[in-house]
Design an enzyme around this catalytic site. Structure first.
Site, PDB file in Angstrom:
ATOM      1  N   ASP A 143      -0.018  -8.070  11.455  1.00 12.44           N
ATOM      2  CA  ASP A 143      -0.112  -7.288  10.667  1.00 12.44           C
ATOM      3  C   ASP A 143       0.507  -7.640   9.399  1.00 12.44           C
ATOM      4  OD1 ASP A 143      -1.062  -3.865  10.468  1.00 12.44           O
ATOM      5  OD2 ASP A 143      -0.029  -4.673   8.976  1.00 12.44           O
ATOM      6  N   GLU A 181      -0.725   0.857  13.787  1.00  7.17           N
ATOM      7  CA  GLU A 181       0.033   1.948  14.429  1.00  7.17           C
ATOM      8  C   GLU A 181       0.368   1.501  16.045  1.00  7.17           C
ATOM      9  OE1 GLU A 181      -3.262   1.652  13.565  1.00  7.17           O
ATOM     10  OE2 GLU A 181      -4.190   3.285  12.772  1.00  7.17           O
ATOM     11  N   ASP A 202      -8.727  -5.104  13.381  1.00 11.51           N
ATOM     12  CA  ASP A 202      -8.615  -3.394  13.247  1.00 11.51           C
ATOM     13  C   ASP A 202      -7.696  -3.514  11.648  1.00 11.51           C
ATOM     14  OD1 ASP A 202      -8.120  -0.646  13.484  1.00 11.51           O
ATOM     15  OD2 ASP A 202      -6.243  -1.005  14.811  1.00 11.51           O
ATOM     16  N   ASP A 216      -0.127 -12.268   6.655  1.00 11.01           N
ATOM     17  CA  ASP A 216      -1.484 -12.057   6.355  1.00 11.01           C
ATOM     18  C   ASP A 216      -2.410 -12.674   7.318  1.00 11.01           C
ATOM     19  OD1 ASP A 216      -4.001 -11.657   4.811  1.00 11.01           O
ATOM     20  OD2 ASP A 216      -3.867 -13.948   4.408  1.00 11.01           O
ATOM     21  N   GLY A 217      -3.197 -11.921   7.968  1.00  9.70           N
ATOM     22  CA  GLY A 217      -4.047 -12.449   9.055  1.00  9.70           C
ATOM     23  C   GLY A 217      -4.657 -13.657   8.877  1.00  9.70           C
ATOM     24  N   GLN A 273       0.938  -1.306   0.013  1.00 13.41           N
ATOM     25  CA  GLN A 273       0.036  -0.090  -0.040  1.00 13.41           C
ATOM     26  C   GLN A 273       0.910   1.210  -0.119  1.00 13.41           C
ATOM     27  OE1 GLN A 273      -2.237  -0.950   3.461  1.00 13.41           O
ATOM     28  NE2 GLN A 273      -0.458  -1.778   4.458  1.00 13.41           N
ATOM     29  N   HIS A 284     -10.007   4.044  18.894  1.00 13.87           N
ATOM     30  CA  HIS A 284      -9.383   2.502  19.415  1.00 13.87           C
ATOM     31  C   HIS A 284      -9.928   2.160  20.721  1.00 13.87           C
ATOM     32  CE1 HIS A 284      -6.118   4.033  16.579  1.00 13.87           C
ATOM     33  NE2 HIS A 284      -6.119   2.590  16.359  1.00 13.87           N
TER      34      HIS A 284
END
Ligand code: SAM
Length: 289
Positions: free
Chosen positions: A110, A90, A160, A142-143, A35, A66
């Site tokens: 993540d 983050e 998230d 990758d989740g 990205q 959050h």
């Protein structure tokens, strides 16, 4: 999508509506394998992480997002010890999870190592050192693949991710199949929560996500909170195996927060919990009228 034009950022709220806001300083602009990544300081919002042109969170209002994402699920579980976060680059979701002294392990998965590196460097007010907590473990993967390859179970799973109408990398993590996988990785009284984009501007996508959660979980609760830098309410969906967040009183929520040593919250409380569970979901046209 957004464009940095001169000193303003054009942040798209939907395909037809934009928010224009002032950029004070561009701190980072680059691209990872997955990205486009921008970190900027915005006059009205402070530090901002922007992925593929969409604001993910900003310094001044990230706590609405959050705290609303993490605490309703964490409080509803009777004793959250093991937590999995998928996404959350983050480190602010991790920060909120680690407020609970019941938490023994918080695994964060993540896909994008570069987002985490950039967050560590530029977004200290967001992660506040959470990556260094001994209970935290970060995995870059990758989740979906992570869950497919593992047999571990968790008390709480927090999703998230980038929006369901955002970058391709997260779309497969809003499907019925994926929620089945999440269900399999929850303990018998486990609970999951996902951010679900926005039900006003992207009602069709939101309904698709909601139906997918409903096909898998017996208890489903929807709620939304206003996030100024998104210029819309952000929606959240809880899927639970045993406990219903909607039946908790304000007093019970405050008691659990106290017992679990949770302090330093700026938005969430017992009263906020009851309000979140009882605020109608924003829609272009209310169903049934
Ligand atoms: N607040 C956010 C929003 O408004 O969309 C979400 C924030 S968080 C920065 C989103 C994170 O999800 C990013 O760090 C991104 O790399 C991660 N992500 C996206 N797809 C993923 C996947 N398939 N597996 C794991 N992480 C993913």
């Amino acid at each position: 999508m957004s464009e940095l034009m001169g000193l303003d950022i054009f942040q798209s709220t939907s395909r037809y509506t934009y928010m224009v806001t002032r950029v004070e300083e561009l701190l980072y602009k680059g691209r990872s394998r997955y990205q486009d990544i921008v970190v900027a300081r915005l006059t009205d919002f402070g530090l901002a992480l922007i992925l593929d042109g969409l604001i993910q969170s900003t310094e001044y209002d990230e706590y609405f997002y959050h705290e609303s994402l993490v605490h309703p699920a964490m409080v509803t579980h009777p004793n959250p010890r093991s937590v999995l976060i998928i996404g959350g680059g983050e480190g602010a979701t991790l920060r909120e999870v680690l407020r609970y002294r019941t938490v023994e392990s918080a695994v964060m998965v993540d896909i994008d190592e570069k987002v985490i590196k950039i967050a560590k460097k530029f977004l200290k007010p967001m992660h506040q050192g959470s990556f260094d907590d001994p209970r935290a473990r970060v995995t870059i993967m990758d989740g979906r693949l992570f869950l497919e390859k593992s047999s571990d179970t968790y008390d709480v799973i927090v999703l998230d991710l980038t929006d369901p109408y955002g970058p391709e990398i997260s779309k497969r993590l809003y499907t019925e199949d994926f929620y089945r996988l999440v269900h399999q990785h929850l303990s018998d009284d486990g609970i999951m929560v996902t951010q679900a984009g926005n039900s006003y501007f992207y009602g069709d996508v939101y309904d698709w996500v909601l139906q997918n959660v409903k096909k898998v979980f017996g208890i489903v609760a929807e709620y939304n909170v206003w996030v100024p830098s998104f210029s819309y309410t952000c929606n959240f969906i809880i899927g639970s195996r045993r406990y219903d967040p909607r039946v908790l009183s304000a007093e019970e929520v405050d008691k659990r927060l106290r017992e679990r040593g949770v302090s330093g919250l700026r938005f969430y409380s017992g009263r906020a919990h009851v309000a979140l569970m009882n605020t109608p979901i924003f829609r272009k046209v209310l169903k049934g009228f």
